[in-house]
Design a protein around this motif. Structure first.
Motif, PDB file in Angstrom:
ATOM      1  N   GLY A  15       0.828  -1.296  -0.103  1.00 44.64           N
ATOM      2  CA  GLY A  15       0.145  -0.222   0.197  1.00 44.64           C
ATOM      3  C   GLY A  15       0.928   1.238   0.033  1.00 44.64           C
ATOM      4  N   ASN A  16       0.319   2.301   0.425  1.00 46.05           N
ATOM      5  CA  ASN A  16       0.783   3.828   0.453  1.00 46.05           C
ATOM      6  C   ASN A  16       1.779   3.942   1.387  1.00 46.05           C
ATOM      7  OD1 ASN A  16       0.902   6.517   1.156  1.00 46.05           O
ATOM      8  ND2 ASN A  16      -0.992   7.045   0.283  1.00 46.05           N
ATOM      9  N   ALA A  17       3.169   4.674   1.014  1.00 46.63           N
ATOM     10  CA  ALA A  17       4.084   5.092   1.863  1.00 46.63           C
ATOM     11  C   ALA A  17       4.374   6.587   1.775  1.00 46.63           C
ATOM     12  CB  ALA A  17       5.187   4.236   1.566  1.00 46.63           C
ATOM     13  N   LEU A  76     -12.572   0.210   0.025  1.00 47.50           N
ATOM     14  CA  LEU A  76     -12.637  -0.464   1.364  1.00 47.50           C
ATOM     15  C   LEU A  76     -11.480  -1.367   1.159  1.00 47.50           C
ATOM     16  CD1 LEU A  76     -14.327  -3.193   1.059  1.00 47.50           C
ATOM     17  CD2 LEU A  76     -16.201  -1.756   1.352  1.00 47.50           C
ATOM     18  N   ASP A  77     -10.866  -1.859   2.293  1.00 44.31           N
ATOM     19  CA  ASP A  77      -9.860  -2.720   2.368  1.00 44.31           C
ATOM     20  C   ASP A  77      -9.951  -3.436   3.727  1.00 44.31           C
ATOM     21  OD1 ASP A  77      -7.775  -4.315   2.226  1.00 44.31           O
ATOM     22  OD2 ASP A  77      -6.442  -3.102   1.146  1.00 44.31           O
ATOM     23  N   ASP A  78     -10.396  -4.491   3.818  1.00 49.16           N
ATOM     24  CA  ASP A  78     -10.328  -5.194   5.206  1.00 49.16           C
ATOM     25  C   ASP A  78      -8.957  -5.245   5.843  1.00 49.16           C
ATOM     26  OD1 ASP A  78     -13.196  -5.394   4.943  1.00 49.16           O
ATOM     27  OD2 ASP A  78     -13.181  -7.407   4.237  1.00 49.16           O
ATOM     28  N   ARG A  79      -8.196  -5.202   5.085  1.00 45.37           N
ATOM     29  CA  ARG A  79      -7.038  -5.462   5.957  1.00 45.37           C
ATOM     30  C   ARG A  79      -6.452  -3.992   6.860  1.00 45.37           C
ATOM     31  NH1 ARG A  79      -2.832  -5.765   0.611  1.00 45.37           N
ATOM     32  NH2 ARG A  79      -4.348  -4.215   0.127  1.00 45.37           N
ATOM     33  N   LEU A  80      -6.944  -3.056   6.501  1.00 42.32           N
ATOM     34  CA  LEU A  80      -6.820  -1.772   7.232  1.00 42.32           C
ATOM     35  C   LEU A  80      -7.286  -1.959   8.639  1.00 42.32           C
ATOM     36  CD1 LEU A  80      -7.281   0.974   4.769  1.00 42.32           C
ATOM     37  CD2 LEU A  80      -5.310   0.284   5.489  1.00 42.32           C
ATOM     38  N   ALA A 116       0.939  -3.601   7.013  1.00 46.63           N
ATOM     39  CA  ALA A 116       1.781  -2.588   6.590  1.00 46.63           C
ATOM     40  C   ALA A 116       2.423  -1.920   7.550  1.00 46.63           C
ATOM     41  CB  ALA A 116       0.872  -1.345   5.994  1.00 46.63           C
ATOM     42  N   THR A 117       2.904  -2.675   8.863  1.00 49.38           N
ATOM     43  CA  THR A 117       3.666  -2.327   9.888  1.00 49.38           C
ATOM     44  C   THR A 117       5.054  -2.435   9.315  1.00 49.38           C
ATOM     45  OG1 THR A 117       2.433  -2.764  11.694  1.00 49.38           O
ATOM     46  CG2 THR A 117       4.365  -2.622  12.336  1.00 49.38           C
ATOM     47  N   PRO A 118       5.897  -1.288   9.528  1.00 51.39           N
ATOM     48  CA  PRO A 118       7.386  -1.366   8.863  1.00 51.39           C
ATOM     49  C   PRO A 118       8.277  -2.622   9.282  1.00 51.39           C
ATOM     50  CG  PRO A 118       6.900   0.788   9.576  1.00 51.39           C
ATOM     51  CD  PRO A 118       5.741   0.061  10.088  1.00 51.39           C
ATOM     52  N   THR A 119       8.870  -3.290   8.412  1.00 48.28           N
ATOM     53  CA  THR A 119       9.905  -4.227   8.734  1.00 48.28           C
ATOM     54  C   THR A 119      11.168  -4.008   8.332  1.00 48.28           C
ATOM     55  OG1 THR A 119       9.182  -5.328   6.511  1.00 48.28           O
ATOM     56  CG2 THR A 119       7.849  -5.851   8.508  1.00 48.28           C
ATOM     57  N   SER A 120      12.005  -4.692   8.621  1.00 44.30           N
ATOM     58  CA  SER A 120      13.345  -4.635   8.241  1.00 44.30           C
ATOM     59  C   SER A 120      13.605  -4.733   6.680  1.00 44.30           C
ATOM     60  CB  SER A 120      14.481  -5.646   9.055  1.00 44.30           C
ATOM     61  OG  SER A 120      14.052  -7.046   8.612  1.00 44.30           O
ATOM     62  N   SER A 121      12.776  -5.622   5.908  1.00 50.06           N
ATOM     63  CA  SER A 121      12.770  -5.845   4.482  1.00 50.06           C
ATOM     64  C   SER A 121      12.332  -4.571   3.916  1.00 50.06           C
ATOM     65  CB  SER A 121      11.791  -6.915   4.020  1.00 50.06           C
ATOM     66  OG  SER A 121      10.626  -6.516   4.535  1.00 50.06           O
ATOM     67  N   SER A 175      16.065  16.160  -0.564  1.00 44.83           N
ATOM     68  CA  SER A 175      16.067  14.854   0.558  1.00 44.83           C
ATOM     69  C   SER A 175      15.032  14.240   0.591  1.00 44.83           C
ATOM     70  CB  SER A 175      16.825  15.435   1.628  1.00 44.83           C
ATOM     71  OG  SER A 175      16.025  16.298   2.212  1.00 44.83           O
ATOM     72  N   SER A 176      13.761  14.922   0.734  1.00 45.36           N
ATOM     73  CA  SER A 176      12.492  14.214   1.139  1.00 45.36           C
ATOM     74  C   SER A 176      12.266  13.225   0.111  1.00 45.36           C
ATOM     75  CB  SER A 176      11.638  15.237   1.583  1.00 45.36           C
ATOM     76  OG  SER A 176      11.178  16.081   0.649  1.00 45.36           O
ATOM     77  N   SER A 177      12.222  13.888  -1.277  1.00 43.62           N
ATOM     78  CA  SER A 177      11.957  13.089  -2.454  1.00 43.62           C
ATOM     79  C   SER A 177      12.826  11.901  -2.841  1.00 43.62           C
ATOM     80  CB  SER A 177      11.831  14.150  -3.719  1.00 43.62           C
ATOM     81  OG  SER A 177      10.684  15.023  -3.461  1.00 43.62           O
ATOM     82  N   SER A 178      14.187  11.882  -2.492  1.00 40.48           N
ATOM     83  CA  SER A 178      15.064  10.898  -2.912  1.00 40.48           C
ATOM     84  C   SER A 178      15.530   9.789  -1.596  1.00 40.48           C
ATOM     85  CB  SER A 178      16.404  11.603  -3.286  1.00 40.48           C
ATOM     86  OG  SER A 178      16.959  12.381  -2.348  1.00 40.48           O
ATOM     87  N   SER A 179      14.773   9.910  -0.544  1.00 43.33           N
ATOM     88  CA  SER A 179      14.861   9.228   0.753  1.00 43.33           C
ATOM     89  C   SER A 179      14.454   7.827   0.463  1.00 43.33           C
ATOM     90  CB  SER A 179      14.401   9.845   1.876  1.00 43.33           C
ATOM     91  OG  SER A 179      13.071  10.020   1.620  1.00 43.33           O
ATOM     92  N   GLY A 180      13.546   7.557  -0.293  1.00 46.32           N
ATOM     93  CA  GLY A 180      12.950   6.308  -0.493  1.00 46.32           C
ATOM     94  C   GLY A 180      12.051   5.663   0.680  1.00 46.32           C
ATOM     95  N   SER A 181      11.739   4.293   0.473  1.00 48.00           N
ATOM     96  CA  SER A 181      10.831   4.031   1.247  1.00 48.00           C
ATOM     97  C   SER A 181      11.046   3.744   2.779  1.00 48.00           C
ATOM     98  CB  SER A 181      10.136   2.620   0.771  1.00 48.00           C
ATOM     99  OG  SER A 181      11.235   1.661   0.712  1.00 48.00           O
ATOM    100  N   HIS A 182      12.424   3.794   3.144  1.00 49.83           N
ATOM    101  CA  HIS A 182      13.035   3.625   4.331  1.00 49.83           C
ATOM    102  C   HIS A 182      12.539   4.553   5.369  1.00 49.83           C
ATOM    103  CE1 HIS A 182      15.879   6.013   2.469  1.00 49.83           C
ATOM    104  NE2 HIS A 182      16.741   6.172   3.481  1.00 49.83           N
ATOM    105  N   LYS A 183      12.180   5.786   4.865  1.00 44.01           N
ATOM    106  CA  LYS A 183      11.943   6.964   5.827  1.00 44.01           C
ATOM    107  C   LYS A 183      10.465   7.136   5.627  1.00 44.01           C
ATOM    108  CE  LYS A 183      16.323   8.992   5.994  1.00 44.01           C
ATOM    109  NZ  LYS A 183      17.190  10.194   5.840  1.00 44.01           N
ATOM    110  N   ASN A 184       9.604   6.388   4.845  1.00 44.38           N
ATOM    111  CA  ASN A 184       8.222   6.918   4.782  1.00 44.38           C
ATOM    112  C   ASN A 184       7.425   5.728   4.779  1.00 44.38           C
ATOM    113  OD1 ASN A 184       8.455   9.565   3.660  1.00 44.38           O
ATOM    114  ND2 ASN A 184       9.877   8.517   2.187  1.00 44.38           N
ATOM    115  N   PHE A 185       6.263   5.725   5.239  1.00 42.65           N
ATOM    116  CA  PHE A 185       5.392   4.541   5.958  1.00 42.65           C
ATOM    117  C   PHE A 185       4.049   4.785   5.489  1.00 42.65           C
ATOM    118  CE2 PHE A 185       8.929   5.289   8.838  1.00 42.65           C
ATOM    119  CZ  PHE A 185       9.519   4.225   8.608  1.00 42.65           C
ATOM    120  N   ASN A 186       3.106   3.901   5.770  1.00 41.82           N
ATOM    121  CA  ASN A 186       1.599   3.848   5.394  1.00 41.82           C
ATOM    122  C   ASN A 186       1.037   4.732   6.292  1.00 41.82           C
ATOM    123  OD1 ASN A 186      -1.405   3.176   5.274  1.00 41.82           O
ATOM    124  ND2 ASN A 186      -0.535   1.634   3.916  1.00 41.82           N
ATOM    125  N   PRO A 187       0.482   5.893   5.809  1.00 39.92           N
ATOM    126  CA  PRO A 187      -0.479   6.771   6.768  1.00 39.92           C
ATOM    127  C   PRO A 187      -1.256   6.259   7.557  1.00 39.92           C
ATOM    128  CG  PRO A 187      -0.977   7.220   4.644  1.00 39.92           C
ATOM    129  CD  PRO A 187       0.294   6.172   4.439  1.00 39.92           C
TER     130      PRO A 187
END
Length: 303
Positions: free
Chosen positions: A83-85, A124-128, A134-139, A158-170
């Protein structure tokens, strides 16, 4: 500079060419608004492209409503799974929805987009409802090191090039946003006219990754689209541009820019043909060709 242009101007141009209805941006009182959903990765969120696209249309006197589900480095399969990050990536003034949400003072709700692809398309999405989803994991933290489109450019934002390691599912990070989205999307009754999708750039160019994207399209995305019945949107696949990586990664068979572009295009066309086999109108936005043309004319300047 060309890479930043690609996240705005080139994508805008190629998308408009691919979708005839988007070319006609002149005011027409009888023409209803166009509703566009974006599903992809940093190829869309650089320069806040969905809102940029909406603003360009507005300045051309055409009403476009947009929404998105974006995740840095995402592929067609991983976007569906994770999902979203865009938290906190889209915490910008232009993305503020409410400054005092509900009865809570000083609670600002930002428009991060839909938290998952099903929420974006179906409401809708029952997974939510699962606190573990979508809890952050090491992977996820390490995903930027390999296969992340965020790292394709040398942009200094920096915010746009940081990648998914600093951004998470809202929806995992902000309980108020989860509450807001579950209500908003379940009550939203506007259908999408277009769904614009991009895969991780190398995936369409490689047989095994292409096959996995085709599998997810057929098993997951297509049933969702067909579930919308008469409201099924027209789908636009973004043919992303080839690149030279700024970090170590496997580029075997993709070292040549022309060949990389061609293989990516062939893969994206296979996605288009799959959807057409199910009766879903599909297009390809040939951004990769636009970049290849510039590269061939100015090979030293594009980078």
């Amino acid at each position: 500079p060309w890479l930043l242009f690609g996240a705005g101007g080139a994508v805008l141009l190629a998308t408009a060419v691919a979708v005839p209805a988007l070319v006609q941006l002149h005011k027409n009182e009888t023409t209803p608004p166009i509703h566009i959903a974006f599903a992809g990765n940093s190829m869309f969120y650089f320069n806040d492209f969905p809102r940029f696209f909406e603003a360009v249309a507005t300045n051309s006197h055409r009403i476009i409503n947009q929404d998105s589900c974006l995740h840095g480095g995402a592929s067609i399969p991983s976007l569906l799974m994770d999902g979203n990050a865009m938290y906190p990536q889209f915490e910008t003034p232009n993305a503020i929805l409410f400054k005092n949400y509900g009865n809570a003072r000083n609670i600002t709700i930002y428009d991060y987009g839909a938290c998952t692809v099903p929420q974006l398309l179906l409401g809708l999405d029952d997974r939510l409802d699962d606190p573990g989803y979508a809890t952050p994991t090491s992977s996820q933290v390490l995903s930027v090191k390999e296969g992340d489109d965020d790292a394709n450019s040398n942009a200094t934002n920096s915010s746009s090039s940081s990648g998914s390691h600093k951004n998470f599912n809202p929806c995992r990070q902000d309980p108020y946003y989860l509450q807001y989205t579950q209500k908003y999307y379940s009550e939203r009754n506007t259908s999408w006219d277009f769904l614009i999708i991009n895969d991780n750039t190398r995936n369409p160019a490689r047989a095994d990754h292409r096959a996995l994207s085709l599998q997810f399209l057929e098993a997951q995305y297509i049933p969702m689209l067909l579930q919308l019945q008469s409201n099924t949107p027209q789908v636009v696949f973004l043919w992303t541009h080839a690149y030279r990586p700024s970090i170590p990664r496997s580029m075997k068979g993709l070292e040549d820019i022309g060949n990389f572009t061609s293989l990516t295009g062939a893969g994206v066309r296979s996605y288009q043909h799959l959807l057409e086999n199910y009766g879903i109108s599909s297009y390809v936005a040939p951004v990769g060709l636009a970049f290849l043309l510039v590269y061939e004319e100015h090979p030293d300047d594009i980078w």
